[in-house]
Scaffold this motif. Sequence first.
Motif, PDB file in Angstrom:
ATOM      1  N   CYS A  21    -125.496 -63.915 -15.309  1.00  0.00           N
ATOM      2  CA  CYS A  21    -125.284 -63.154 -14.081  1.00  0.00           C
ATOM      3  C   CYS A  21    -125.762 -63.944 -12.867  1.00  0.00           C
ATOM      4  N   PRO A  32    -120.725 -59.278  -7.297  1.00  0.00           N
ATOM      5  CA  PRO A  32    -121.370 -58.402  -8.291  1.00  0.00           C
ATOM      6  C   PRO A  32    -120.495 -57.254  -8.771  1.00  0.00           C
ATOM      7  N   TRP A  33    -119.579 -56.783  -7.922  1.00  0.00           N
ATOM      8  CA  TRP A  33    -118.730 -55.646  -8.293  1.00  0.00           C
ATOM      9  C   TRP A  33    -117.738 -56.037  -9.389  1.00  0.00           C
ATOM     10  N   THR A  36    -119.488 -56.817 -12.683  1.00  0.00           N
ATOM     11  CA  THR A  36    -119.826 -55.609 -13.449  1.00  0.00           C
ATOM     12  C   THR A  36    -118.600 -55.054 -14.163  1.00  0.00           C
ATOM     13  N   ARG A  39    -117.816 -57.339 -17.066  1.00  0.00           N
ATOM     14  CA  ARG A  39    -118.874 -57.221 -18.079  1.00  0.00           C
ATOM     15  C   ARG A  39    -118.697 -55.953 -18.902  1.00  0.00           C
ATOM     16  N   LEU A  40    -118.453 -54.829 -18.239  1.00  0.00           N
ATOM     17  CA  LEU A  40    -118.283 -53.567 -18.961  1.00  0.00           C
ATOM     18  C   LEU A  40    -117.031 -53.588 -19.837  1.00  0.00           C
ATOM     19  N   ALA A  85    -126.127 -51.620 -15.229  1.00  0.00           N
ATOM     20  CA  ALA A  85    -125.250 -52.791 -15.107  1.00  0.00           C
ATOM     21  C   ALA A  85    -124.929 -53.123 -13.651  1.00  0.00           C
ATOM     22  N   LEU A  86    -124.639 -52.113 -12.838  1.00  0.00           N
ATOM     23  CA  LEU A  86    -124.262 -52.359 -11.442  1.00  0.00           C
ATOM     24  C   LEU A  86    -125.458 -52.860 -10.627  1.00  0.00           C
ATOM     25  N   SER A  89    -126.383 -56.458 -11.457  1.00  0.00           N
ATOM     26  CA  SER A  89    -125.509 -57.467 -10.860  1.00  0.00           C
ATOM     27  C   SER A  89    -125.800 -57.661  -9.379  1.00  0.00           C
ATOM     28  N   SER A 160    -132.500 -50.668 -11.860  1.00  0.00           N
ATOM     29  CA  SER A 160    -131.765 -51.048 -13.064  1.00  0.00           C
ATOM     30  C   SER A 160    -132.646 -50.899 -14.300  1.00  0.00           C
TER      31      SER A 160
END
Length: 290
Positions: A21, A32-33, A36, A39-40, A85-86, A89, A160
Motif C-alpha cells: 500500500c 487510495p480510493w 481500496t 484490493r477488495l 481497508a479505506l 489506504s 483503521s
Amino acid sequence: MKATLYTLIALIAFAANSLFCRMALAQGYIDPWNFTIIRLLSGAACLGIIMGVYSYNLKRKGAFNREILNDRGSWRSSISLFVYALCFSIAYVELDTGTGALILFSAVQLTMIGWGIYQKEQLSTLQWAAFIVALGGFVYLMLPSAAVPSVLGASLMALSGVAWGIYSIRGKVCVSPLRTTGFNFVRSLVAVPILLLVGMSYIKTVSIEGILLACASGAIASGIGYSIWYVAMPLLKSTQAAVVQLCVPVLAAIAGVLFLSEQLTLEFIIASSLILGAVLVFILNKHKAQ
C-alpha cells in the motif's frame, strides 16, 4: 516446522500489506480510493476460490455441517472491514510503512484490551500497568513528530485499527474464520460503487504498477495471507499466536527501510519499544493467569 513455516509466511504477508500500500501510494502509482476498490475485489475473488476449495474438501470428508454452512459473516463485520481497508489506504498517503503498521497494530490491540475491560474482564496489577504504558506509548506515537508527519494520516490509521479490532472481536465467535472472512469481503463490495464516485476522478493517474500492487495486497497479502494464518493458528498455542503478531510492525518497518529507503526515527524506536513491550507483558500475564 509446519507451524513455523505457515506462521512466518502469514506474518510476512501481513507486513507486506503495509508495504504494498505504501509503495503504491508513495510512488504515485495509484490513489487510495482505487487502491481500496482493487484490493477488495481481488481479495474477494481470491478468498472466493480458496473458500470453494475448502468447502469442497469438507463435503468430501463429510465434515461440512449446518453450523459451518450458516457461518456467512455479517453486515456489521463487513462494514468494519470496509472502514479498515479505506482508512488504511488513505492514511498511507502520508505515513511511513513501519509507522503506519505500528499505529494500526497498537489501535487493534488497545481496542481488544479495552473491550475486555468493558466486559469486566479481571486484570492483574501488572496488566493494568502494561495497559497504561501501552496507552502512553500510543499517545506518544500519535504526537506530531518526525515519525508522524501527518496528524490526519495517523488518526485515520488509528481509526483503521479500531475497525479491525472490532472485526477481530466479532470474529471470535466464528465457526469457520476463513469462510466468514470470505463472505465479509464479498459483502464489502456493496460499497464499491460509492468508492467509484470518488475514484473515477483519479482514474487517469492509475498505472499498471498501482493495479498490480493493489491486486497483490488484496489477493496475496490479504486473501492468501489470511488463509495461511487460519491454517497456522490451530498449530500454535493461544499465547504463541498472540505474541508472534508483535513481529508484524517490526517486519513492516524493516521492509520500508529495505524497499523504500525509509528512516527509522528515534521516536519510532521509543514508541515501538514501549507499545510492543507492554503488550507482550499484558499477553503473557493474561495467559499465565488463565
